[in-house]
Structures are given as C-alpha cells and as structure tokens.
Motif scaffolding. Structure first.
Motif, short mmCIF file in Angstrom:
data_model
loop_
_atom_site.label_atom_id
_atom_site.label_comp_id
_atom_site.label_asym_id
_atom_site.label_seq_id
_atom_site.Cartn_x
_atom_site.Cartn_y
_atom_site.Cartn_z
N GLY A 153 0.72 -1.47 0.22
CA GLY A 153 -0.36 0.16 0.23
C GLY A 153 0.35 1.34 -0.02
N PRO A 154 2.06 1.48 1.19
CA PRO A 154 3.08 2.98 0.87
C PRO A 154 3.30 2.59 -0.51
CG PRO A 154 3.04 1.55 2.78
CD PRO A 154 2.43 0.94 2.40
N LEU A 155 4.04 1.83 -1.14
CA LEU A 155 4.50 1.86 -2.74
C LEU A 155 3.24 2.84 -3.34
CD1 LEU A 155 6.40 -1.18 -3.41
CD2 LEU A 155 7.35 1.11 -2.38
N GLY A 156 2.29 2.42 -3.29
CA GLY A 156 0.98 2.92 -3.98
C GLY A 156 1.04 4.36 -4.00
N ALA A 157 0.36 4.18 -2.52
CA ALA A 157 0.74 5.57 -2.22
C ALA A 157 1.68 6.88 -2.55
CB ALA A 157 -0.04 6.14 -0.63
N LEU A 158 2.26 6.16 -2.46
CA LEU A 158 3.73 6.84 -3.03
C LEU A 158 3.72 8.09 -4.56
CD1 LEU A 158 6.94 5.84 -0.79
CD2 LEU A 158 6.42 7.77 -0.28
N SER A 159 3.53 6.83 -5.20
CA SER A 159 3.64 7.14 -6.50
C SER A 159 2.53 7.78 -6.82
CB SER A 159 3.19 5.50 -6.95
OG SER A 159 2.59 4.88 -7.39
N GLY A 160 1.39 8.14 -6.19
CA GLY A 160 0.09 8.87 -6.01
C GLY A 160 0.37 9.40 -6.47
N LEU A 161 0.88 10.23 -4.58
CA LEU A 161 2.07 12.00 -4.48
C LEU A 161 2.30 11.93 -5.61
CD1 LEU A 161 2.85 10.80 -0.63
CD2 LEU A 161 0.58 12.47 -1.41
N ALA A 162 3.45 11.83 -6.02
CA ALA A 162 4.38 12.26 -7.41
C ALA A 162 3.27 12.02 -7.96
CB ALA A 162 5.76 10.98 -7.49
N ILE A 163 2.01 11.50 -9.03
CA ILE A 163 1.84 11.32 -10.51
C ILE A 163 0.94 12.50 -9.81
CG2 ILE A 163 0.27 10.38 -11.32
CD1 ILE A 163 1.83 7.73 -10.89
N TYR A 164 -0.41 12.42 -9.22
CA TYR A 164 -1.06 13.17 -8.59
C TYR A 164 -0.99 15.14 -8.55
CZ TYR A 164 -4.49 9.65 -9.14
OH TYR A 164 -4.71 8.59 -10.00
N GLY A 165 0.47 15.26 -7.79
CA GLY A 165 1.65 16.33 -7.63
C GLY A 165 1.82 16.22 -8.35
N GLY A 166 2.43 16.00 -9.34
CA GLY A 166 2.49 17.01 -10.75
C GLY A 166 1.87 17.14 -11.40
N TYR A 167 0.35 16.45 -11.25
CA TYR A 167 -1.30 17.35 -11.49
C TYR A 167 -1.61 18.76 -11.48
CZ TYR A 167 -2.34 12.98 -14.69
OH TYR A 167 -1.75 12.26 -15.97
N ALA A 168 -1.23 18.21 -9.76
CA ALA A 168 -1.75 19.52 -9.40
C ALA A 168 -0.52 20.71 -9.65
CB ALA A 168 -1.51 19.21 -7.58
N TRP A 169 0.44 20.88 -9.48
CA TRP A 169 1.92 22.16 -10.51
C TRP A 169 0.71 22.28 -11.53
CZ3 TRP A 169 4.49 22.46 -14.33
CH2 TRP A 169 5.63 22.93 -14.21
N LEU A 170 0.60 21.06 -12.14
CA LEU A 170 0.39 21.50 -13.43
C LEU A 170 -1.26 22.34 -13.43
CD1 LEU A 170 0.58 21.46 -16.90
CD2 LEU A 170 -0.30 19.61 -17.04
N PHE A 171 -2.25 22.14 -13.08
CA PHE A 171 -3.02 22.60 -13.21
C PHE A 171 -3.20 23.93 -12.28
CE2 PHE A 171 -4.16 19.08 -14.96
CZ PHE A 171 -4.97 19.09 -16.47
N SER A 172 -2.19 24.09 -11.19
CA SER A 172 -2.52 25.30 -10.13
C SER A 172 -1.10 26.14 -11.67
CB SER A 172 -1.84 24.95 -8.85
OG SER A 172 -0.53 24.94 -9.42
N THR A 173 -1.25 26.32 -12.32
CA THR A 173 0.23 27.54 -12.77
C THR A 173 -0.95 28.20 -13.92
OG1 THR A 173 0.31 25.79 -15.15
CG2 THR A 173 1.46 25.28 -13.16
#
Length: 212
Positions: A153-173
């Motif tokens: 589970g933590p591996l899936g959560a870490l990749s989720g943080l990275a991938i969706y974090g990248g989306y958060a950065w993109l859509f907040s620019t």
C-alpha cells in the motif's frame, strides 16, 4: 517478492496516470484555488489508497475470488459511473454553462476540506476499487500473505503523491488556468472521450462475463 512488487507497482502507476475521477478532483481544485489546496487533495487521495490497500489485505481479493459475481457487479457499476461522468463532460463540451465534473471548483476549500475531498473521491472511485481489487487478486495469487499485500500500500500511495502532485502543479499554474479559459470546451471533450472509452470497456467486459 521484490520482483512481484515492482511489476505490480508499474501497473498501479499506469492506472494512476490515466484520466479518472482522482485527476478530475485535483484539476478542478488546482484550476480554481491554486497549488496548496490541490496538494491537500492529493494527500487525501494518497490516504485513501492506504485504506484500499488495508481492505485488500483483509480479504477483498479473496472475496472476489470466492464470489466472482461481485467483480462482475463492480465492473457494471464502475463502468456506468464513468459513462455518467463522460456524458456530463460531453454536455459541457457541446453546451456552454452545462454542469461538469471537470469545471474549476467554485467553492473555496480549507486544508482539511481539500484533504477530505481527495480522500472520499478516492474511496468512492470505481476505477480505484477495480485497480486495488486487481492488485489484491494478483498479489494473493502469487502466494503473498495479507501483511505483505498491505505492505504494498505505501508504494501505491507514494506513486500517487508523485503523479497527482505533478498534476496539481500543472493545473495550478497560470499557463494551465489561461489555457483552460481559452480552450475549456476542448479540455472537456478530451476527458469525455477518455471516460467514455474506460466506462464502455468496463461495461462491455462485465456484459461479456454475464453471458458466459
């Protein structure tokens, strides 16, 4: 076990990167409210992933294997929900002012509200349910214990943080906000097509299984 984890993680990351309700939640908040609220949505999504991993470790995969009809039902319900979102996005593409799951979020969220938005979107996301069900069935099928399945589970959560974090950065620019203002209907059309394909494939798969 490491090789099994790596193979499963690659599949999970591919599923996370694909368009879905999680991405829609992150994008809608990022477009309207900026990076901080969007990142709290992301942390909520990652927290929900840990809950799904616990659920699978406690026997969701075994339940699906024992009662295959439950997976059939999940496919039909999940596919129907994705088609519903696709129709909403398509309406927004064809008609200005239509309600859409991907429009910038009008209501301002506190940090806690943004976290809860991501958390509940993940828990009620049929795509996430299907993904973690498949993960559980695969890991249990490889002979892993419930504790080992939960440890993934933590591996899936870490990749989720990275991938969706990248989306958060993109859509907040500013670029994303201006781009959405200029081509919002095209943006809706892309999401409508993506959800439509995903939903139709799930429903079709479920109907084919029902006919067997």
């Amino acid at each position: 076990m490491v090789s099994i984890y790596i193979l499963t993680w690659l599949g999970v990351m591919a599923a996370q990167a694909a368009p879905g309700p999680n991405l829609a939640a992150v994008a809608s908040v990022g477009l309207a409210q900026g990076r901080r609220p969007a990142l709290f949505v992301v942390t909520g999504v990652a927290s929900g992933m840990l809950v799904w991993s616990l659920a699978t470790a406690l026997g969701l995969g075994a339940l699906i294997q024992a009662f295959p009809s439950s997976l059939l039902l999940l496919k039909l319900l999940g596919g129907g929900y994705l088609l519903y979102l696709a129709i909403k996005a398509a309406r927004a593409t064809l008609r200005a002012g239509a309600s859409s799951a991907f429009m910038p979020e009008a209501r301002t969220f506190s940090d806690g509200e943004a976290w809860r938005r991501g958390f509940w979107v993940l828990l009620t996301n049929p795509k996430a349910a299907l993904m973690w069900t498949a993960v559980a069935a695969f890991l249990f099928g490889k002979g892993l214990s419930g504790l080992q399945v939960f440890a993934f589970g933590p591996l899936g959560a870490l990749s989720g943080l990275a991938i969706y974090g990248g989306y958060a950065w993109l859509f907040s620019t500013g670029v994303a906000v201006r781009g959405y203002a200029r081509a919002g209907r095209w943006f809706e059309g892309v999401f409508a097509a993506s959800f439509g394909v995903m939903g139709a494939s799930l429903v079709w798969s479920g109907l084919r299984e029902a006919q067997r």
